[in-house]
Design a protein around this motif. Structure first.
Motif, mmCIF file in Angstrom:
data_model
loop_
_atom_site.group_PDB
_atom_site.id
_atom_site.type_symbol
_atom_site.label_atom_id
_atom_site.label_comp_id
_atom_site.label_asym_id
_atom_site.label_seq_id
_atom_site.Cartn_x
_atom_site.Cartn_y
_atom_site.Cartn_z
ATOM 1 N N ASP A 16 -22.852 -57.491 -41.711
ATOM 2 C CA ASP A 16 -21.882 -58.646 -42.563
ATOM 3 C C ASP A 16 -21.206 -58.557 -43.825
ATOM 4 O O ASP A 16 -22.656 -58.359 -44.461
ATOM 5 C CB ASP A 16 -23.223 -59.386 -41.784
ATOM 6 N N GLY A 17 -20.946 -59.627 -44.220
ATOM 7 C CA GLY A 17 -20.256 -59.629 -45.410
ATOM 8 C C GLY A 17 -20.731 -61.122 -46.214
ATOM 9 O O GLY A 17 -20.587 -61.101 -46.991
ATOM 10 N N HIS A 18 -21.437 -61.759 -45.535
ATOM 11 C CA HIS A 18 -21.719 -63.455 -45.614
ATOM 12 C C HIS A 18 -23.195 -62.764 -47.332
ATOM 13 O O HIS A 18 -23.860 -63.102 -46.987
ATOM 14 C CB HIS A 18 -22.265 -64.350 -44.902
ATOM 15 N N SER A 66 -25.271 -62.184 -38.765
ATOM 16 C CA SER A 66 -25.014 -61.500 -37.952
ATOM 17 C C SER A 66 -25.154 -61.406 -36.969
ATOM 18 O O SER A 66 -24.820 -61.390 -35.991
ATOM 19 C CB SER A 66 -24.561 -59.904 -38.567
ATOM 20 N N GLY A 67 -26.824 -61.936 -36.652
ATOM 21 C CA GLY A 67 -27.649 -61.713 -35.046
ATOM 22 C C GLY A 67 -28.563 -60.199 -35.256
ATOM 23 O O GLY A 67 -28.708 -60.138 -34.570
ATOM 24 N N ALA A 68 -27.665 -59.382 -36.191
ATOM 25 C CA ALA A 68 -28.185 -57.646 -35.524
ATOM 26 C C ALA A 68 -29.769 -57.542 -35.887
ATOM 27 O O ALA A 68 -30.212 -56.190 -36.424
ATOM 28 C CB ALA A 68 -27.268 -57.143 -36.349
ATOM 29 N N HIS A 69 -30.326 -58.898 -36.505
ATOM 30 C CA HIS A 69 -31.869 -58.733 -37.493
ATOM 31 C C HIS A 69 -32.731 -58.380 -36.386
ATOM 32 O O HIS A 69 -33.573 -57.335 -36.712
ATOM 33 C CB HIS A 69 -32.318 -60.094 -37.985
ATOM 34 N N MET A 70 -32.343 -58.349 -34.893
ATOM 35 C CA MET A 70 -33.213 -58.002 -34.422
ATOM 36 C C MET A 70 -33.688 -56.113 -33.791
ATOM 37 O O MET A 70 -34.811 -54.936 -33.438
ATOM 38 C CB MET A 70 -33.710 -58.560 -32.993
ATOM 39 N N THR A 71 -32.218 -55.636 -34.118
ATOM 40 C CA THR A 71 -32.220 -54.262 -33.889
ATOM 41 C C THR A 71 -32.275 -53.687 -35.830
ATOM 42 O O THR A 71 -33.007 -52.568 -35.429
ATOM 43 C CB THR A 71 -30.673 -54.088 -33.513
ATOM 44 N N LEU A 72 -31.732 -54.586 -36.756
ATOM 45 C CA LEU A 72 -32.056 -53.356 -38.038
ATOM 46 C C LEU A 72 -33.659 -53.904 -38.823
ATOM 47 O O LEU A 72 -34.130 -53.384 -39.305
ATOM 48 C CB LEU A 72 -30.740 -54.374 -39.015
ATOM 49 N N VAL A 73 -33.870 -55.128 -38.905
ATOM 50 C CA VAL A 73 -35.314 -55.514 -39.664
ATOM 51 C C VAL A 73 -36.326 -54.327 -38.633
ATOM 52 O O VAL A 73 -36.648 -53.876 -39.877
ATOM 53 C CB VAL A 73 -35.954 -57.115 -39.419
ATOM 54 N N PRO A 74 -36.525 -53.910 -37.674
ATOM 55 C CA PRO A 74 -37.440 -53.421 -37.512
ATOM 56 C C PRO A 74 -37.517 -51.637 -37.275
ATOM 57 O O PRO A 74 -38.354 -50.881 -37.851
ATOM 58 C CB PRO A 74 -37.469 -52.894 -35.533
ATOM 59 N N ARG A 75 -35.465 -51.980 -37.530
ATOM 60 C CA ARG A 75 -35.750 -50.333 -38.264
ATOM 61 C C ARG A 75 -35.968 -49.492 -39.356
ATOM 62 O O ARG A 75 -36.811 -49.030 -40.117
ATOM 63 C CB ARG A 75 -33.929 -49.476 -38.225
ATOM 64 N N VAL A 76 -35.432 -50.585 -39.954
ATOM 65 C CA VAL A 76 -36.431 -50.758 -42.062
ATOM 66 C C VAL A 76 -37.231 -51.431 -42.603
ATOM 67 O O VAL A 76 -38.768 -50.402 -42.878
ATOM 68 C CB VAL A 76 -35.969 -51.955 -42.402
ATOM 69 N N LEU A 77 -38.325 -51.635 -41.383
ATOM 70 C CA LEU A 77 -40.178 -51.945 -41.142
ATOM 71 C C LEU A 77 -40.319 -50.281 -41.210
ATOM 72 O O LEU A 77 -41.278 -49.920 -41.424
ATOM 73 C CB LEU A 77 -40.662 -52.561 -40.232
ATOM 74 N N HIS A 78 -39.655 -50.238 -40.175
ATOM 75 C CA HIS A 78 -39.973 -48.469 -39.456
ATOM 76 C C HIS A 78 -39.961 -47.470 -40.757
ATOM 77 O O HIS A 78 -40.862 -47.061 -40.976
ATOM 78 C CB HIS A 78 -40.103 -47.786 -38.287
ATOM 79 N N LEU A 79 -38.704 -47.743 -41.235
ATOM 80 C CA LEU A 79 -38.578 -46.535 -42.077
ATOM 81 C C LEU A 79 -39.428 -46.682 -43.314
ATOM 82 O O LEU A 79 -39.735 -46.010 -44.258
ATOM 83 C CB LEU A 79 -37.212 -46.507 -42.892
#
Lengths: 139, 550
Positions: A16-18, A66-79
């Motif tokens: 997402d480029g916004h 972009s609506g991808a928060h439920m995929t991307l945020v958990p990954r960041v928290l895990h990492l």
């Protein structure tokens, strides 16, 4: 003695480029005395966590429209946890449906800021949250 | 009446104004331009109707590009739509056509916009989210299946891989036995504003612009009714620019495309008539109307006098308009309906050729069918009930609107000079000029809102203690899996040997400088994917990340 400024990494994650919102927030936080590291566009969860570690940040602010928060945020928290950086507070901004907000908070996000949030509200939130220190590693 | 009496009337008025208690904030436009309490003939020194306005459908087109405007034909009601799989979006298109929409507008998902296939690791979580996922010719086939592409005009909002998607569209049309000469529609294909504002670019600016020109050149020769570029200010405004910046940067981009296309050896009059524009419709009605009118005037005079165009069609600035997404709020979202209606009014008073009205729920998610229907109904009420279509350029001759139009044109000309001093559009991108200008304006605006100098209903005034949630659209998580499975099946079924041959041909054409469209159309047939074609071009052009930094 003055306390050192709060260090915050801001990043756009995913494709997402916004970046209007995050750049405005970056400017606003900097003007309010924060040390802001803007990691830029197109960050991956891995690259963001690396920046947080390299910059010894207190906070990480993610902007996702972009609506991808439920995929991307958990990954960041895990990492972050894997890297021993669970003391770093995570805030999320962007287009986040109301029903996803409690889910993100349950995962460990400190706060979700929607569109139209005044910058002073973000400043106050970050200032009033106690600074968390790294948990000493148990060996 | 004697002049003495006139003067005393004016003096009396001035005295009253001086004594009146002003509002705490002196009135400005949304863009921060100060506005006078009153406009009179004195606001328009040396005003000349014939040269500044003229008649609609005639140079300089300030009043409109058609002689009769909406008395002859209404604007095209074109709602941007796309999500999930091509099949799902195809159903939404058919739904919209049934509801009375008169053209289609395709939204692609982020991976496609960035030239990535649905199965690319960087696409995880984003497939079909913000638009439809398209990786192969089969996706394009399903997307427009059952829609008469010689009758319905189709718009495609795509930029970095625009040339690849256009190749898919033309290959699909050919497979369906359609005549390229009869295809009508628009591909956005405007990479310059991606560098300024929207951030969906892949290659460095110069080769990227070359691809834009390849599409313009190819369509000029083979798809004559197609608009091969939609030069867009919309995203510049969304990124936080002022109205003048939107106007000036967009036209400057347009001039750059004209120069580059002429440098290919095309005569200006052979392609200029097919260049189209896309502007934002923000909250400030009169500022917006002045912007559209100034845009037509500036484009006409530059095309005629700087580029020597001699056909009327080359002078006409035709534009699509979309209401301002950035003006929508997540607080009291139904209030967005009202914002959108006023913005749409501005677009129509400004003489747009087509219009998209945003849905009230777009700060929360992609719109529901209910919200989309209301947005479309807003246009229908405007068109059929309000009377604004009854006469051409109804605000023409307003002292205020004419003074603003003049001011807007003058300030845009000053920006043209500054861009020249920067060394042109490409140099301005590389130096960060455009991005800095826009970021400054965005920050200034936010500070005004935070300080309460600008009022946003439901946000910094008239707030509700409790917000009533509205229904929102949830995208099915199975879309990504389904799309990836379909793509993998296509990749396995095709001839790998043939794919390799086509990718080599793309690389060769990229290197030699020949127009890439013909090889991309051939590649589409062999099921070369969007991502593969983009990677092949990146092998030659390189990738650009310069402007991605702060």
């Amino acid at each position: 003695m003055t306390t050192p400024p709060i260090r915050i990494v801001l990043a756009k994650i995913g494709l997402d480029g916004h970046d209007r919102g995050i750049k405005v927030v970056a400017r606003g936080l900097r003007d309010a005395g924060f040390h802001v590291i803007y990691a830029g566009l197109w960050q991956t969860p891995e690259s963001v966590v690396r920046t947080v570690a390299d910059e010894d940040a207190d906070w990480l602010g993610l902007s996702i429209l972009s609506g991808a928060h439920m995929t991307l945020v958990p990954r960041v928290l895990h990492l972050l946890r894997t890297a021993g950086l669970e003391h770093v507070g995570v805030i999320v901004g962007g287009i986040i449906p109301e029903s996803d907000v409690p889910k993100l908070l349950d995962m460990g996000v400190a706060r979700v800021f929607g569109p139209g949030t005044p910058i002073p509200e973000i400043v106050d939130f970050l200032r009033s949250s106690p600074r968390r220190t790294p948990t000493p590693s148990v060996s | 009446m004697s002049t003495a009496t006139e003067r005393s009337a004016k003096e009396r008025w001035e005295q009253e104004v001086a004594q009146a208690k002003p509002r705490p904030q002196p009135p400005t436009t949304v863009s921060g331009v100060p506005i006078e309490p009153l406009y009179t003939p004195e606001s328009l020194p040396d005003f000349d109707y014939e040269t500044e306005l003229g008649y609609p459908g005639q140079y300089p087109f300030t009043r409109g590009v058609h002689a009769t405007m909406y008395r002859g034909r209404l604007w095209t009601m074109r709602q941007f739509a796309g999500f999930g799989t091509p099949r799902q979006t195809n159903q939404r298109f058919k739904f919209l056509l049934e509801k009375g929409q008169t053209g289609l507008s395709t939204a692609f998902d982020l991976p496609t916009l960035m030239g990535l296939d649905s199965d690319d690791p960087r696409a995880v979580g984003e497939v079909g989210r913000l638009g439809v996922a398209v990786s192969t010719l089969d996706d394009i086939r399903q997307l427009y299946d059952g829609i008469d592409l010689e009758q319905v005009s189709v718009s495609m909002t795509i930029n970095a891989p625009a040339i690849v998607i256009m190749a898919f569209y033309l290959a699909n049309a050919q497979n369906r036995g359609l005549d390229w000469q009869k295809l009508r529609g628009t591909i956005q294909n405007d990479i310059l504003k991606e560098f300024h504002a929207q951030n969906e670019f892949v290659f460095p600016p110069e080769p990227h612009v070359r691809l834009v020109i390849d599409v313009i050149e190819f369509c000029t020769r083979h798809v004559p009714q197609w608009n091969p570029v939609s030069i867009s200010g919309y995203h510049i405004r969304e990124a936080g620019s002022t109205a003048v910046q939107e106007l000036a940067f967009t036209l400057a981009d347009g001039f750059h495309y004209v120069e580059q296309t002429m440098a290919r050896g095309l005569a200006v009059d052979d392609f200029a008539g097919r260049l189209s524009f896309f502007f934002n419709a923000h909250n400030d009605i009169f500022e917006e109307v002045a912007k559209y009118r100034a845009a037509r005037l500036l484009w006409a005079e530059t095309m005629r006098h700087t580029y020597g165009a001699s056909k009327e069609a080359s002078w006409k600035l035709r534009f699509h308009c979309q209401t301002a997404g950035c003006s929508l709020q997540d607080k009291q979202p139904e209030v967005n309906l009202i914002r959108v209606a006023y913005q749409a009014l501005a677009g129509v008073l400004g003489g747009c050729q087509s219009l998209h009205t945003n849905s009230m729920d777009e700060t929360l998610a992609l719109p529901t069918e209910h919200a989309v229907t209301l947005a479309l109904r807003t246009q229908q009420v405007l068109a059929y009930e309000t009377g604004v279509t009854n006469t051409v350029d109804p605000l023409g001759g307003s002292y205020f609107v004419e003074a603003l139009t003049r001011q807007m044109a003058e300030e845009a000309r000053r920006y043209f000079d500054r861009i020249q001093q920067e060394g042109g559009v490409i140099a301005g991108i590389e130096s960060g000029f455009f991005r800095r200008e826009i970021a400054e304006a965005a920050y200034a605006y936010q500070r005004d809102v935070d300080a309460g100098r600008k009022i946003i209903v439901g946000v910094n005034a008239f707030t509700e203690a409790e917000e009533k949630p509205i229904e929102i659209l949830v995208i099915d998580d199975t879309v990504e899996k389904e799309q990836i499975a379909a793509l993998r099946a296509i990749k396995t079924a095709r001839s790998q040997e043939e794919v390799r041959r086509h990718l080599d041909a793309i690389r060769r054409a990229a290197e030699s400088g020949e127009n890439l469209m013909p090889v991309l159309i051939e590649a589409a047939r062999a099921r070369v994917t969007v991502g593969e074609a983009m990677n092949a071009m990146a092998d030659v052009f390189g990738r650009y990340e310069g402007a991605a930094k702060w």
